[in-house]
Design an enzyme around this catalytic site. Structure first.
Site, PDB file in Angstrom:
ATOM      1  N   HIS A   1       0.843  -1.188   0.000  1.00 35.91           N
ATOM      2  CA  HIS A   1       0.000   0.000   0.000  1.00 35.91           C
ATOM      3  C   HIS A   1       0.887   1.251   0.000  1.00 35.91           C
ATOM      4  O   HIS A   1       2.102   1.162   0.181  1.00 35.91           O
ATOM      5  CB  HIS A   1      -0.952  -0.003   1.211  1.00 35.91           C
ATOM      6  CG  HIS A   1      -0.282   0.029   2.545  1.00 35.91           C
ATOM      7  ND1 HIS A   1      -0.226  -1.040   3.404  1.00 35.91           N
ATOM      8  CD2 HIS A   1       0.380   1.028   3.175  1.00 35.91           C
ATOM      9  CE1 HIS A   1       0.418  -0.709   4.498  1.00 35.91           C
ATOM     10  NE2 HIS A   1       0.814   0.533   4.384  1.00 35.91           N
TER      11      HIS A   1
HETATM   12  P1  TYD Z   1      -1.727  -2.923   7.719  1.00 32.31           P
HETATM   13  O1  TYD Z   1      -1.243  -1.512   7.744  1.00 32.31           O
HETATM   14  O2  TYD Z   1      -2.591  -3.349   6.572  1.00 32.31           O
HETATM   15  O3  TYD Z   1      -0.489  -3.919   7.853  1.00 32.31           O
HETATM   16  P2  TYD Z   1       0.669  -4.300   6.803  1.00 32.31           P
HETATM   17  O4  TYD Z   1       0.801  -3.190   5.844  1.00 32.31           O
HETATM   18  O5  TYD Z   1       1.865  -4.508   7.650  1.00 32.31           O
HETATM   19  O6  TYD Z   1       0.295  -5.563   6.132  1.00 32.31           O
HETATM   20  O7  TYD Z   1      -2.467  -3.209   9.091  1.00 32.31           O
HETATM   21  C1  TYD Z   1      -2.915  -4.500   9.453  1.00 32.31           C
HETATM   22  C2  TYD Z   1      -4.168  -4.342  10.302  1.00 32.31           C
HETATM   23  O8  TYD Z   1      -3.880  -3.617  11.496  1.00 32.31           O
HETATM   24  C3  TYD Z   1      -5.280  -3.595   9.580  1.00 32.31           C
HETATM   25  O9  TYD Z   1      -6.501  -4.210   9.911  1.00 32.31           O
HETATM   26  C4  TYD Z   1      -5.237  -2.211  10.191  1.00 32.31           C
HETATM   27  C5  TYD Z   1      -4.697  -2.457  11.598  1.00 32.31           C
HETATM   28  N1  TYD Z   1      -3.887  -1.342  12.108  1.00 32.31           N
HETATM   29  C6  TYD Z   1      -4.366  -0.556  13.159  1.00 32.31           C
HETATM   30  O10 TYD Z   1      -5.493  -0.759  13.670  1.00 32.31           O
HETATM   31  N2  TYD Z   1      -3.596   0.463  13.639  1.00 32.31           N
HETATM   32  C7  TYD Z   1      -2.371   0.734  13.122  1.00 32.31           C
HETATM   33  O11 TYD Z   1      -1.683   1.677  13.593  1.00 32.31           O
HETATM   34  C8  TYD Z   1      -1.885  -0.073  12.025  1.00 32.31           C
HETATM   35  C9  TYD Z   1      -0.538   0.196  11.407  1.00 32.31           C
HETATM   36  C10 TYD Z   1      -2.673  -1.079  11.567  1.00 32.31           C
END
Ligand code: TYD
Length: 131
Positions: A49
């Protein structure tokens, strides 16, 4: 090159090492959120992303991983394997974290609170949103 690794100030003596990161100084934003990734699996990359506004700074506190940055013009693979170096992930940079070692702990300092609306999770939408 999109980003270079940022050396962090390390104060080391017989007792060990102390590494410093200051909001607005070491990183070009005030730090509003800290999160970290643990129990990562080498075969399960994360990220995929970009953010419209969020700026982030990553430090691999333990172990190693690879961060792939893509600003729409070029792609860059960066290996993070030392806790005294950091990587800036600017807004509108598509990023993927992969190749995690078993002991990898990846800490991320962020310029804002969590906001799902700031995420771009579709690569085509990211490409179209680039200036
Ligand atoms: P995501 O940013 O999609 O993780 P990655 O890019 O590492 O795969 O986040 C994973 C999940 O965690 C998603 O459901 C959103 C949640 N999340 C939060 O609630 N707070 C946060 O600060 C972050 C970074 C993620």
């Amino acid at each position: 090159m999109i980003q270079e690794l940022h050396p962090l100030r390390k104060i080391e003596d017989g007792r060990g090492a102390l590494v410093v990161i200051e909001g607005g100084r070491t990183v070009p934003f005030e730090i509003k959120r800290v999160y970290y990734l643990t129990k990562l699996k080498s075969a399960e990359p994360r990220g995929f992303h970009a953010h419209y506004e969020l700026r982030q700074f990553m430090v691999c506190m333990s172990g190693s991983c690879t961060v792939t940055l893509d600003d729409g013009k070029q792609k860059q693979d960066i290996v993070l394997n030392r806790p005294e170096q950091g990587l800036m992930i600017d807004k509108m940079v598509w990023h993927v974290m992969s190749n995690f070692s078993e002991d990898c702990i990846l800490m991320v300092l962020a310029s804002d609170h969590y906001n799902e609306k700031d995420y771009i999770r579709d690569y085509e939408v990211f490409r179209k949103a680039l200036p």
